[in-house]
Design a protein around this motif. Structure first.
Motif, PDB file in Angstrom:
ATOM      1  N   TYR A   1      52.637   1.918  15.963  1.00  0.00           N
ATOM      2  CA  TYR A   1      51.183   1.756  15.840  1.00  0.00           C
ATOM      3  C   TYR A   1      50.648   0.835  16.937  1.00  0.00           C
ATOM      4  O   TYR A   1      49.635   1.147  17.577  1.00  0.00           O
ATOM      5  CB  TYR A   1      50.841   1.195  14.458  1.00  0.00           C
ATOM      6  N   CYS A   2      51.312  -0.294  17.139  1.00  0.00           N
ATOM      7  CA  CYS A   2      50.822  -1.273  18.114  1.00  0.00           C
ATOM      8  C   CYS A   2      50.851  -0.724  19.543  1.00  0.00           C
ATOM      9  O   CYS A   2      49.905  -0.934  20.316  1.00  0.00           O
ATOM     10  CB  CYS A   2      51.651  -2.555  18.028  1.00  0.00           C
TER      11      CYS A   2
ATOM     12  N   ARG B   1      48.048   1.900  19.854  1.00  0.00           N
ATOM     13  CA  ARG B   1      46.680   1.354  19.834  1.00  0.00           C
ATOM     14  C   ARG B   1      46.405   0.406  20.998  1.00  0.00           C
ATOM     15  O   ARG B   1      45.383   0.538  21.690  1.00  0.00           O
ATOM     16  CB  ARG B   1      46.424   0.625  18.511  1.00  0.00           C
ATOM     17  N   PHE B   2      47.288  -0.556  21.218  1.00  0.00           N
ATOM     18  CA  PHE B   2      46.968  -1.641  22.147  1.00  0.00           C
ATOM     19  C   PHE B   2      47.459  -1.403  23.585  1.00  0.00           C
ATOM     20  O   PHE B   2      46.961  -2.053  24.514  1.00  0.00           O
ATOM     21  CB  PHE B   2      47.545  -2.956  21.619  1.00  0.00           C
ATOM     22  N   VAL B   3      48.424  -0.499  23.762  1.00  0.00           N
ATOM     23  CA  VAL B   3      48.908  -0.201  25.117  1.00  0.00           C
ATOM     24  C   VAL B   3      48.365   1.146  25.583  1.00  0.00           C
ATOM     25  O   VAL B   3      47.674   1.241  26.597  1.00  0.00           O
ATOM     26  CB  VAL B   3      50.452  -0.209  25.184  1.00  0.00           C
TER      27      VAL B   3
ATOM     28  N   HIS C   1      46.053   2.977  24.285  1.00  0.00           N
ATOM     29  CA  HIS C   1      44.604   3.124  24.182  1.00  0.00           C
ATOM     30  C   HIS C   1      43.841   1.894  24.645  1.00  0.00           C
ATOM     31  O   HIS C   1      42.709   1.665  24.219  1.00  0.00           O
ATOM     32  CB  HIS C   1      44.206   3.506  22.748  1.00  0.00           C
ATOM     33  N   MET C   2      44.468   1.140  25.542  1.00  0.00           N
ATOM     34  CA  MET C   2      43.706   0.094  26.201  1.00  0.00           C
ATOM     35  C   MET C   2      42.621   0.768  27.047  1.00  0.00           C
ATOM     36  O   MET C   2      42.782   1.906  27.501  1.00  0.00           O
ATOM     37  CB  MET C   2      44.614  -0.745  27.099  1.00  0.00           C
ATOM     38  N   LYS C   3      41.529   0.084  27.233  1.00  0.00           N
ATOM     39  CA  LYS C   3      40.469   0.615  28.082  1.00  0.00           C
ATOM     40  C   LYS C   3      40.518  -0.122  29.410  1.00  0.00           C
ATOM     41  O   LYS C   3      40.069  -1.266  29.517  1.00  0.00           O
ATOM     42  CB  LYS C   3      39.097   0.458  27.419  1.00  0.00           C
TER      43      LYS C   3
ATOM     44  N   HIS D   1      47.272   3.587  33.086  1.00  0.00           N
ATOM     45  CA  HIS D   1      46.878   4.136  31.786  1.00  0.00           C
ATOM     46  C   HIS D   1      47.029   5.653  31.776  1.00  0.00           C
ATOM     47  O   HIS D   1      47.509   6.245  30.798  1.00  0.00           O
ATOM     48  CB  HIS D   1      45.432   3.760  31.459  1.00  0.00           C
TER      49      HIS D   1
ATOM     50  N   ARG E   1      39.333   6.401  19.212  1.00  0.00           N
ATOM     51  CA  ARG E   1      39.465   4.964  18.954  1.00  0.00           C
ATOM     52  C   ARG E   1      39.895   4.686  17.523  1.00  0.00           C
ATOM     53  O   ARG E   1      39.730   3.584  17.005  1.00  0.00           O
ATOM     54  CB  ARG E   1      38.132   4.249  19.236  1.00  0.00           C
TER      55      ARG E   1
ATOM     56  N   PHE F   1      44.610  -2.164   9.293  1.00  0.00           N
ATOM     57  CA  PHE F   1      43.921  -2.479  10.540  1.00  0.00           C
ATOM     58  C   PHE F   1      42.573  -1.775  10.675  1.00  0.00           C
ATOM     59  O   PHE F   1      41.930  -1.839  11.720  1.00  0.00           O
ATOM     60  CB  PHE F   1      44.812  -2.139  11.738  1.00  0.00           C
TER      61      PHE F   1
ATOM     62  N   THR G   1      41.589   1.341  10.966  1.00  0.00           N
ATOM     63  CA  THR G   1      41.421   2.370  11.997  1.00  0.00           C
ATOM     64  C   THR G   1      41.642   3.776  11.419  1.00  0.00           C
ATOM     65  O   THR G   1      41.998   4.702  12.152  1.00  0.00           O
ATOM     66  CB  THR G   1      42.395   2.137  13.168  1.00  0.00           C
TER      67      THR G   1
END
Length: 379
Positions: free
Chosen positions: A240-241, A244-246, A248-250, A262, A354, A368, A370
């Motif tokens: 999950y992390c 979401r955080f790698v 789907h970083m913007k 990316h 997102r 979280f 989401t």
């Protein structure tokens, strides 16, 4: 169909004839689509489309039970092949074709057997307007996407149905592609060996977990399944992390290299979600994450305990990659867990980029916040 070419015209009888897995057409108003190539990709299963083949699907596009997103509608346009002539019978349709100039008539001539219709329909689908797109699809994309700047995020989340070439160098390009079966071929032997090793080592009864200098707990072989499942559960959180955080970083609009990174890590998957050669991690790249996971666990826990947790996490990773591939290319039975998971994941790709970061489970989306919301229709 090329934007510059004249539309082809079909009678209702011609459209209705294409109602099999080998050649499936549908209508959206008066627009005709050959969705044969999309059947196995459809999140609701190919049976839902086949039941509506040769018919107008406008009502189904609007819902309920599901209102299709703008990305889904844009995706459908890739399969557009012509227009419906409601007032014509077969002879009149033939007259329309004869009115075209010779080059159009040669290119667009209807063949009479279903197999040829299928191949011709595929040739008419134009996934990308090469002249108007923000990148040049004739060249490798890895070096181009960084120049998109603030337009990158919107562009990458408008999916297309075509393979992507990342690098011009054939060796680099080959290194970014992996057939799904290499994941179990490479990693399952490691899982089986380490599972046997950990179980037999714990069976000796010599492994102790020191709580304090004066107190320790003997870890027996019966603890192995628990340690294994702890590792699997830990992987689900890491999955999950990372997503979401790698993935789907913007990336900042002004940073060429972060945009390119990316795109290489995950953006290319969202741009072309049904590129079957890039749905699982290449073992070489995955080994970096796997090695780091192992080192951290063995640094925190006694080696045999860390390895026991690690092997559960590694098994969780293999299941993750296999499920992810199946969610894109499988046809799960309606009402099954995988059926709902596939619909959930496709919504993530086409409408809720997102949210919905869980792949093998939606568990971590709940704490979280989401979770992809259920659609509500006004009556």
């Amino acid at each position: 169909m090329s934007p510059s070419s004249s539309p082809r015209f079909f009678t209702e009888r011609e459209v209705a004839r294409h109602c099999t897995k080998d050649s499936c057409w549908v209508l959206l108003g008066t627009r005709v689509y050959d969705v044969t190539a999309f059947l196995r990709m459809h999140p609701g299963g190919e049976a839902l489309i086949l039941r509506r083949s040769g018919k107008d699907v406008s009502r189904e596009m609007e819902g309920p039970p599901h209102r299709h997103s703008e990305n889904a509608r844009r995706w459908m346009e890739q399969y557009y092949i012509g227009e419906l002539d409601r007032d014509s019978d077969i002879d009149e349709a033939q007259t329309l074709r004869e009115r075209r100039n010779p080059s159009e008539e040669t290119e667009g001539k209807m063949v009479e057997n279903t197999t040829d219709d299928k191949e011709e329909g595929r040739n008419l689908c134009s996934p990308v307007d090469l002249d108007k797109d923000l990148v040049d699809w004739r060249k490798p994309l890895a070096w181009q996407v960084g120049h998109l700047g603030e337009k990158y995020d919107a562009w990458v989340h408008q999916p297309v149905d075509r393979p992507i070439r990342l690098f011009g160098n054939p060796l680099l390009e080959a290194g970014t592609k992996t057939s799904w079966y290499w994941v179990p071929v490479v990693w399952l032997p490691v899982v089986f060996y380490l599972s046997w090793y950990c179980y037999t080592t714990l069976a000796k009864g010599t492994t102790k977990l020191e709580i304090t200098s004066d107190f320790s707990i003997t870890i027996h072989k019966y603890f192995f399944p628990l340690l294994f499942m702890m590792g699997w559960f830990l992987w689900s959180f890491i999955e999950y992390c990372i997503h979401r955080f790698v993935f789907h970083m913007k990336p900042p609009a002004h940073n060429y290299y972060l945009i390119m990174l990316h795109f290489l890590l995950h953006g290319q998957h969202h741009k072309s979600p049904f590129d079957g050669s890039r749905l699982v991690f290449p073992p070489g790249l995955a080994s970096l994450v796997v090695g780091s996971f192992y080192s951290i666990l063995c640094g925190v826990l006694p080696r045999i305990l860390g390895t026991s947790v690690f092997v559960g996490g590694l098994c969780g990773y293999v299941v993750y990659d296999m499920i992810h591939y199946y969610l894109h290319y499988g046809s799960p039975k309606k009402g099954s867990y995988l059926y709902s998971l596939k619909a959930y994941h496709v919504k993530h790709h086409f409408e809720h980029q997102r949210a919905g970061f869980g792949i093998t489970s939606t568990f971590w989306d709940h704490p979280f916040n989401t979770v992809i919301p259920d659609e509500k229709f006004e009556h």
